[in-house]
Design a protein around this motif. Structure first.
Motif, mmCIF file in Angstrom:
data_model
loop_
_atom_site.group_PDB
_atom_site.id
_atom_site.type_symbol
_atom_site.label_atom_id
_atom_site.label_comp_id
_atom_site.label_asym_id
_atom_site.label_seq_id
_atom_site.Cartn_x
_atom_site.Cartn_y
_atom_site.Cartn_z
ATOM 1 N N LEU A 11 42.111 21.305 -18.336
ATOM 2 C CA LEU A 11 42.250 22.343 -19.350
ATOM 3 C C LEU A 11 41.700 23.659 -18.833
ATOM 4 C CD1 LEU A 11 41.596 19.443 -20.908
ATOM 5 C CD2 LEU A 11 41.949 20.898 -22.878
ATOM 6 N N SER A 12 42.497 24.699 -18.965
ATOM 7 C CA SER A 12 42.079 26.023 -18.519
ATOM 8 C C SER A 12 41.730 26.874 -19.727
ATOM 9 C CB SER A 12 43.181 26.699 -17.704
ATOM 10 O OG SER A 12 44.294 26.974 -18.525
ATOM 11 N N GLN A 13 41.215 28.068 -19.451
ATOM 12 C CA GLN A 13 40.816 28.953 -20.534
ATOM 13 C C GLN A 13 42.002 29.723 -21.089
ATOM 14 O OE1 GLN A 13 37.647 31.580 -19.396
ATOM 15 N NE2 GLN A 13 36.671 31.452 -21.380
ATOM 16 N N SER A 14 43.045 29.855 -20.303
ATOM 17 C CA SER A 14 44.234 30.585 -20.744
ATOM 18 C C SER A 14 45.443 29.979 -20.066
ATOM 19 C CB SER A 14 44.104 32.070 -20.410
ATOM 20 O OG SER A 14 43.912 32.253 -19.010
ATOM 21 N N SER A 15 46.602 30.517 -20.341
ATOM 22 C CA SER A 15 47.830 29.978 -19.773
ATOM 23 C C SER A 15 47.878 30.237 -18.271
ATOM 24 C CB SER A 15 49.048 30.613 -20.451
ATOM 25 O OG SER A 15 49.032 32.021 -20.285
ATOM 26 N N PRO A 61 28.646 27.909 -17.346
ATOM 27 C CA PRO A 61 28.988 28.573 -16.077
ATOM 28 C C PRO A 61 30.480 28.388 -15.777
ATOM 29 C CG PRO A 61 27.933 26.471 -15.641
ATOM 30 C CD PRO A 61 27.924 26.650 -17.139
ATOM 31 N N TYR A 62 31.096 29.457 -15.309
ATOM 32 C CA TYR A 62 32.520 29.402 -14.969
ATOM 33 C C TYR A 62 32.662 29.516 -13.455
ATOM 34 C CZ TYR A 62 33.471 29.846 -19.913
ATOM 35 O OH TYR A 62 33.533 29.621 -21.268
ATOM 36 N N GLY A 63 33.377 28.560 -12.871
ATOM 37 C CA GLY A 63 33.455 28.472 -11.425
ATOM 38 C C GLY A 63 34.414 29.472 -10.814
ATOM 39 N N ALA A 64 34.137 29.823 -9.555
ATOM 40 C CA ALA A 64 35.090 30.591 -8.758
ATOM 41 C C ALA A 64 36.197 29.651 -8.291
ATOM 42 C CB ALA A 64 34.383 31.230 -7.568
ATOM 43 N N SER A 65 37.267 30.210 -7.757
ATOM 44 C CA SER A 65 38.437 29.420 -7.392
ATOM 45 C C SER A 65 38.660 29.415 -5.887
ATOM 46 C CB SER A 65 39.700 29.978 -8.072
ATOM 47 O OG SER A 65 39.630 29.845 -9.474
ATOM 48 N N ALA A 66 38.815 28.221 -5.337
ATOM 49 C CA ALA A 66 39.246 28.102 -3.943
ATOM 50 C C ALA A 66 40.756 28.251 -3.829
ATOM 51 C CB ALA A 66 38.820 26.753 -3.370
ATOM 52 N N GLU A 67 41.466 28.037 -4.941
ATOM 53 C CA GLU A 67 42.918 28.179 -5.025
ATOM 54 C C GLU A 67 43.635 27.449 -3.884
ATOM 55 O OE1 GLU A 67 44.358 32.100 -5.618
ATOM 56 O OE2 GLU A 67 43.119 32.449 -7.398
ATOM 57 N N PRO A 68 43.590 26.131 -3.861
ATOM 58 C CA PRO A 68 44.353 25.397 -2.847
ATOM 59 C C PRO A 68 45.845 25.721 -2.938
ATOM 60 C CG PRO A 68 42.804 23.959 -3.976
ATOM 61 C CD PRO A 68 42.834 25.242 -4.742
ATOM 62 N N ASP A 80 36.166 23.636 -28.018
ATOM 63 C CA ASP A 80 35.954 24.416 -26.796
ATOM 64 C C ASP A 80 35.038 23.684 -25.815
ATOM 65 O OD1 ASP A 80 37.549 26.406 -27.759
ATOM 66 O OD2 ASP A 80 35.933 27.820 -28.200
ATOM 67 N N LEU A 81 33.955 23.080 -26.329
ATOM 68 C CA LEU A 81 33.026 22.378 -25.440
ATOM 69 C C LEU A 81 33.651 21.124 -24.848
ATOM 70 C CD1 LEU A 81 29.610 22.725 -27.311
ATOM 71 C CD2 LEU A 81 30.455 24.031 -25.356
ATOM 72 N N LEU A 82 34.485 20.443 -25.618
ATOM 73 C CA LEU A 82 35.202 19.293 -25.071
ATOM 74 C C LEU A 82 36.172 19.738 -23.985
ATOM 75 C CD1 LEU A 82 36.000 17.276 -28.325
ATOM 76 C CD2 LEU A 82 34.268 16.720 -26.601
ATOM 77 N N ARG A 83 36.878 20.824 -24.246
ATOM 78 C CA ARG A 83 37.856 21.318 -23.272
ATOM 79 C C ARG A 83 37.178 21.740 -21.977
ATOM 80 N NH1 ARG A 83 41.277 25.626 -26.617
ATOM 81 N NH2 ARG A 83 41.708 26.289 -24.483
ATOM 82 N N TYR A 84 35.979 22.280 -22.078
ATOM 83 C CA TYR A 84 35.249 22.677 -20.874
ATOM 84 C C TYR A 84 35.016 21.470 -19.963
ATOM 85 C CZ TYR A 84 31.505 24.617 -17.965
ATOM 86 O OH TYR A 84 30.735 25.042 -16.905
ATOM 87 N N ARG A 85 34.874 20.303 -20.553
ATOM 88 C CA ARG A 85 34.674 19.067 -19.785
ATOM 89 C C ARG A 85 35.996 18.350 -19.516
ATOM 90 N NH1 ARG A 85 30.824 16.561 -24.091
ATOM 91 N NH2 ARG A 85 31.265 14.629 -22.919
ATOM 92 N N ASN A 86 37.113 19.029 -19.765
ATOM 93 C CA ASN A 86 38.450 18.463 -19.566
ATOM 94 C C ASN A 86 38.687 17.238 -20.431
ATOM 95 O OD1 ASN A 86 39.676 20.239 -17.515
ATOM 96 N ND2 ASN A 86 37.983 19.518 -16.248
ATOM 97 N N ILE A 87 38.062 17.228 -21.618
ATOM 98 C CA ILE A 87 38.336 16.184 -22.603
ATOM 99 C C ILE A 87 39.413 16.720 -23.545
ATOM 100 C CG2 ILE A 87 37.407 14.808 -24.496
ATOM 101 C CD1 ILE A 87 34.704 14.897 -23.066
ATOM 102 N N ASP A 88 40.591 16.159 -23.450
ATOM 103 C CA ASP A 88 41.750 16.581 -24.235
ATOM 104 C C ASP A 88 41.755 15.751 -25.514
ATOM 105 O OD1 ASP A 88 44.137 17.653 -25.030
ATOM 106 O OD2 ASP A 88 45.256 17.058 -23.244
ATOM 107 N N PRO A 130 43.707 24.654 -12.430
ATOM 108 C CA PRO A 130 42.537 25.431 -12.880
ATOM 109 C C PRO A 130 41.865 24.805 -14.098
ATOM 110 C CG PRO A 130 44.532 26.413 -13.762
ATOM 111 C CD PRO A 130 44.952 25.154 -13.032
ATOM 112 N N ASP A 131 40.538 24.709 -14.066
ATOM 113 C CA ASP A 131 39.796 24.408 -15.280
ATOM 114 C C ASP A 131 38.675 25.428 -15.429
ATOM 115 O OD1 ASP A 131 37.736 23.613 -13.611
ATOM 116 O OD2 ASP A 131 37.478 21.643 -14.509
ATOM 117 N N GLN A 132 37.981 25.380 -16.573
ATOM 118 C CA GLN A 132 36.985 26.400 -16.855
ATOM 119 C C GLN A 132 35.737 26.242 -15.984
ATOM 120 O OE1 GLN A 132 36.474 27.105 -21.199
ATOM 121 N NE2 GLN A 132 37.991 25.483 -21.401
#
Length: 642
Positions: A594-598, A220-227, A102-110, A618-620
Motif C-alpha cells: 500500500l502506497s500513500q498515493s496513486s 518514518p517514511y523511507g527513501a526509494s531505491a527504485e529498482p 492509515d496505521l494498518l496501511r502503513y504496515r501493508n495490512i489491507d 512503493p509503500d509508505q
C-alpha cells in the motif's frame, strides 16, 4: 479504604483535565502549545473532548487527503485528525480522518482482505460489512460497551449510528500489540480509532483509545531505491537500483535479504551512468551505459570480476544502441556506428564478436521502423532457431526479417508491396509460419507468412481507425494457443471483438455480448479478460468448444510463471498480489503493498520464473523497493535505501 480509593480516582481524573485558557472561541492547551477554535473547537467539545480526541498536536492548516486526493483544512489531535468540509451541513462539516486504517496501511495490512469471522458471536456486536465482531472483555466492560456508549452528537441518529459515525467499522479482530507507550495490550482497529484493553486500570480506564493521531505524525517514511529493469536469468534477478551511496548501479538478488547485493560500482561514488536495457542472456545479462561520447554495451554474470564493457560505439554524430534481446549465446540489438546508420548487430560477449549483421538500409540511412507511437519500433519473435524482427529500407519499406546471428543468415522474409505499408506485430503459428499484422497498399490485414519460401497469404482485412492523432491499429495482441492465433479487432463505431485463425481465413469468436481486453496463453489454455459494456467482467477461459468459463472476477494483470499464474490488481493506492498453484486453477491472495498515493506500474517492474515473482513496488514505510512473491507469500526482499 474507600476514601483513599475515591481520592485516587479523583487524582487520575484530574490528570486528564485540559489545562486550558479561553479567548472567545479559542481554547489553548499548554500541554502541547496548540489551540483549537471555531468548528473544530465546537466539534471537539461536543463529541468527547479529551478522552476521545486527546490534545491538539498541530494548528489548523491545509492538508492533503490521500483517499479523496483533495486538500482540506485539517488539524491533528492525539487520537484523531479533523477535516473541515464546509460543503456539508453540521455536524458533518467536520469529518474524522481514517487514522485506524492509515496505521494498518502503513504496515501493508489491507484490511478488506483480512479473513472474515464466520458470523455473529453471542453477546457481541456483529458487523456484516467488514466481517468482524466487537465484544466485551470482562464483566460487561470492553470494546463493545465503549463503542456503544460514545458517538457523534447528532440527535437524528440512533445510538448505533452515532457510534458508527464517530469510530467507523471494525477493521480487525482483537490482537495483542505493543502500543506507543511500549505496553503489550489487546487492541482492535476501527476505521477512525484503535481500542486498547488495559485490564489493570480502573473500570473507566480499562478501554482507552490509542494515540493514532500522534503515531501517524511520527511515522518514518523511507527513501526509494527504485529498482528498475527487473530481469531474471535462471534463479538470479538482475536489476538496477540507487542505494543513496553508489548511485544507480547493477544489483542481483536470489530473493533473500542477504542474497541481494550490489554487483559493482561502475562509476565510483554517488554518480551513475545509469545502466539500462537489461537483456537476459544464457550466462548473465547484457546492458547499456551512455557516456558523453559513446554508447557502451556491457555484460555481467553477477560477479564484479566479470562485469565488463564489451563494446564502445563512438561516432561523430548520433551514436546509438537500443533494443537488446538474447539470441543463442549472445545478444541481438540495433546500433548506429556513424557509418551504416541504425542497423542490426550481434554480440557473443566479446569485442571481436560484436559486429554489424547487415546494412539493411545501405549507407548512412537507418533501418529502424517508425510509427506514430514511436521513433523506433521493432517486434522480436524467436522463430526457427533464430529471431524474426522488423526492419526497413528505402526500396522495400518495412518488412519482416530473420537472423540466426550471422551475416549470411540475415535475410528478408516478407514482401509487402505498395507505397504505403508497415508491419506492426508478429506471432508464430507453428515452426514454419508467422502470423503478421501489417498494412499493405493502404489496407490493414492479418497475414500468414511462410518462413522458408516467403509466401504470404491474407487471412483478414480491416478498415483503419480514423479521427484521432494517434489512431489505434485495427488488430493487435496476437496470441498463439494450441496451433491457433487469437487477436483483438477494433471496429470504428462498433467496439472490440475477438478473432481467431489456424492459418486459414480468420473468423470472429462469439463472446456472448462481451468485449475482449487482455489476452494470455498459458498451460495450453486461452485466458482473456472481458468487459461487459463499460464494466470489467474478470478473466475467462475459452474452452475447446468455444464456450466461456469464468476463471476470476478480479481486474488483474496476469502472467505465466511456467508453474502457474501470477496476478496483480492495481488499485488507486495499493497493489494486491495473487498466485495460482501449479495446476493453473483458482488465484489465491498473497498480500498487498500500500502506497500513500496513486502510482504507475510498468511491465519492467516485474519478473517471474517458476519459483518466484519479483516486483518493484512503493509503500509508505520503505519507499519503492524490491518485493518477492513465492509459495510462502508476498514480502519485502530488502530495504536497499533505508
Amino acid at each position: 479504604m474507600m476514601k483513599r480509593w475515591m481520592l485516587f480516582v479523583l487524582m487520575v481524573a484530574s490528570l486528564g483535565l485540559p489545562q486550558a485558557s479561553r479567548a472567545a472561541e479559542q481554547q489553548c492547551f499548554e500541554q502541547t502549545g496548540f489551540c483549537i477554535e471555531g468548528r473544530f473547537a465546537e466539534y471537539w467539545q461536543q463529541n468527547g473532548g479529551l478522552q476521545v480526541f486527546g490534545y491538539p498536536l498541530s494548528s489548523a492548516q491545509d492538508g492533503y487527503n490521500h483517499d479523496s486526493q483533495k486538500a482540506f483544512l485539517t488539524q491533528q489531535f492525539e487520537r484523531a485528525r479533523f477535516e473541515l468540509h464546509p460543503e456539508f451541513a453540521a455536524p458533518y462539516d467536520v469529518l474524522l480522518g481514517r487514522l485506524g486504517d492509515d496505521l494498518l496501511r502503513y504496515r501493508n495490512i489491507d484490511s478488506p482482505m483480512l479473513p472474515r469471522e464466520a458470523g455473529a458471536t453471542s453477546g457481541c456486536l456483529w458487523f456484516e460489512t467488514t466481517g468482524h465482531n466487537v465484544c466485551n472483555q470482562a464483566n460487561g466492560l470492553g470494546f463493545m460497551s465503549y463503542w456503544q456508549n460514545h458517538g457523534l452528537n447528532d440527535p437524528k441518529l440512533d445510538a448505533f449510528g452515532r457510534s458508527l459515525q464517530l469510530f467507523g467499522y471494525p477493521l480487525t479482530e482483537p490482537a495483542i500489540e505493543t502500543n506507543a507507550n511500549g505496553d503489550r495490550v489487546l487492541t482492535q482497529y476501527f476505521e477512525r480509532a484503535r481500542f486498547e484493553w488495559h485490564p489493570t486500570q480502573p473500570d473507566q480506564f480499562k478501554v482507552l483509545l490509542g494515540l493514532v493521531g500522534k503515531e501517524s505524525l511520527q511515522l518514518p517514511y523511507g527513501a526509494s531505491a527504485e529498482p528498475l529493469e527487473l530481469t531474471l536469468v535462471g534463479d538470479t534477478l538482475f536489476f538496477t537500483a540507487d542505494d543513496g551511496v553508489h548511485g544507480r548501479e547493477l544489483w542481483t538478488s536470489d530473493g533473500t535479504e542477504a542474497g541481494t547485493r550490489l554487483v559493482k560500482d561502475l562509476k565510483v561514488g554517488a554518480e551513475s551512468n545509469w545502466p539500462y536495457q537489461l537483456a537476459a542472456a544464457k550466462y548473465g545479462v547484457f546492458f547499456l551505459q551512455l557516456n558523453e561520447t559513446a554508447y557502451e554495451l556491457w555484460f555481467s554474470d553477477g560477479s564484479a570480476a566479470n562485469t565488463r564493457m564489451v563494446k564502445s560505439i563512438q561516432a561523430n554524430s548520433n551514436p546509438y544502441i537500443t533494443n537488446l534481446i538474447a539470441l543463442g549465446d549472445g545478444v541481438l540489438f540495433f546500433a548506429n556506428d556513424g557509418l551504416s546508420g541504425l542497423e542490426p548487430w550481434y554480440s557473443d560477449g566479446t569485442a571481436a564478436g560484436t559486429r554489424l549483421l547487415r546494412d539493411i538500409n545501405p549507407g548512412a540511412g537507418h533501418s529502424n521502423v517508425e510509427t506514430g507511437y514511436s521513433y523506433f519500433w521493432t517486434e522480436y519473435t524467436p522463430m526457427a532457431g533464430g529471431m524474426a524482427f522488423l526492419a526497413r529500407n528505402a526500396q522495400a519499406g518495412a518488412q519482416v526479417w530473420w537472423t540466426d546471428g550471422t551475416e549470411a543468415g540475415t535475410r528478408q522474409i516478407s514482401n509487402f508491396a505498395g507505397e504505403i505499408h508497415s508491419v506492426f506485430e508478429l506471432e508464430p503459428l507453428d515452426a514454419q509460419h508467422l502470423i503478421v499484422a501489417a498494412s499493405n497498399e493502404g489496407t490493414f490485414g492479418i497475414w500468414k507468412l511462410n518462413m522458408s519460401t516467403g509466401e504470404q497469404q491474407n487471412l483478414a482485412t480491416y478498415p483503419w481507425i480514423t479521427g484521432s492523432i494517434r489512431n489505434p491499429i485495427p488488430a493487435s495482441q496476437l496470441t498463439q494457443v494450441n496451433g491457433e492465433v487469437f487477436y483483438t479487432v477494433i471496429s470504428q463505431g462498433v467496439g472490440t471483438s475477438l478473432w481467431r485463425t489456424n492459418g486459414q481465413k480468420a473468423q470472429v469468436v462469439d463472446l456472448a455480448g462481451k468485449s475482449p481486453y487482455r489476452l494470455l496463453s498459458a498451460n495450453n489454455t486461452f485466458y482473456l479478460q472481458l468487459y461487459q459494456g463499460t464494466e470489467q467482467a474478470g478473466w475467462w477461459i475459452l474452452n475447446a468448444d468455444a464456450s466461456l468459463r469464468q476463471f476470476s472476477s478480479l481486474d488483474l494483470m496476469l502472467a505465466d510463471t511456467g508453474q502457474g499464474l501470477i496476478g496483480w490488481e492495481l488499485l488507486s493506492n495499493r497493489v494486491r498480489v495473487y498466485r495460482s498453484t501449479a495446476d493453473y486453477q483458482a488465484m489465491h491472495y498473497q498480500g498487498s503493498v500500500l502506497s500513500q498515493s496513486s502510482f504507475t506500474f510498468y511491465p519492467s517492474d516485474t519478473a517471474s520464473n517458476s519459483q518466484r515473482s519479483f516486483f518493484s513496488l512503493p509503500d509508505q514505510q520503505h519507499g519503492t523497493e524490491l518485493w518477492v512473491s513465492d509459495a510462502q507469500g508476498l514480502r519485502l526482499v530488502k530495504d536497499i535505501r533505508p
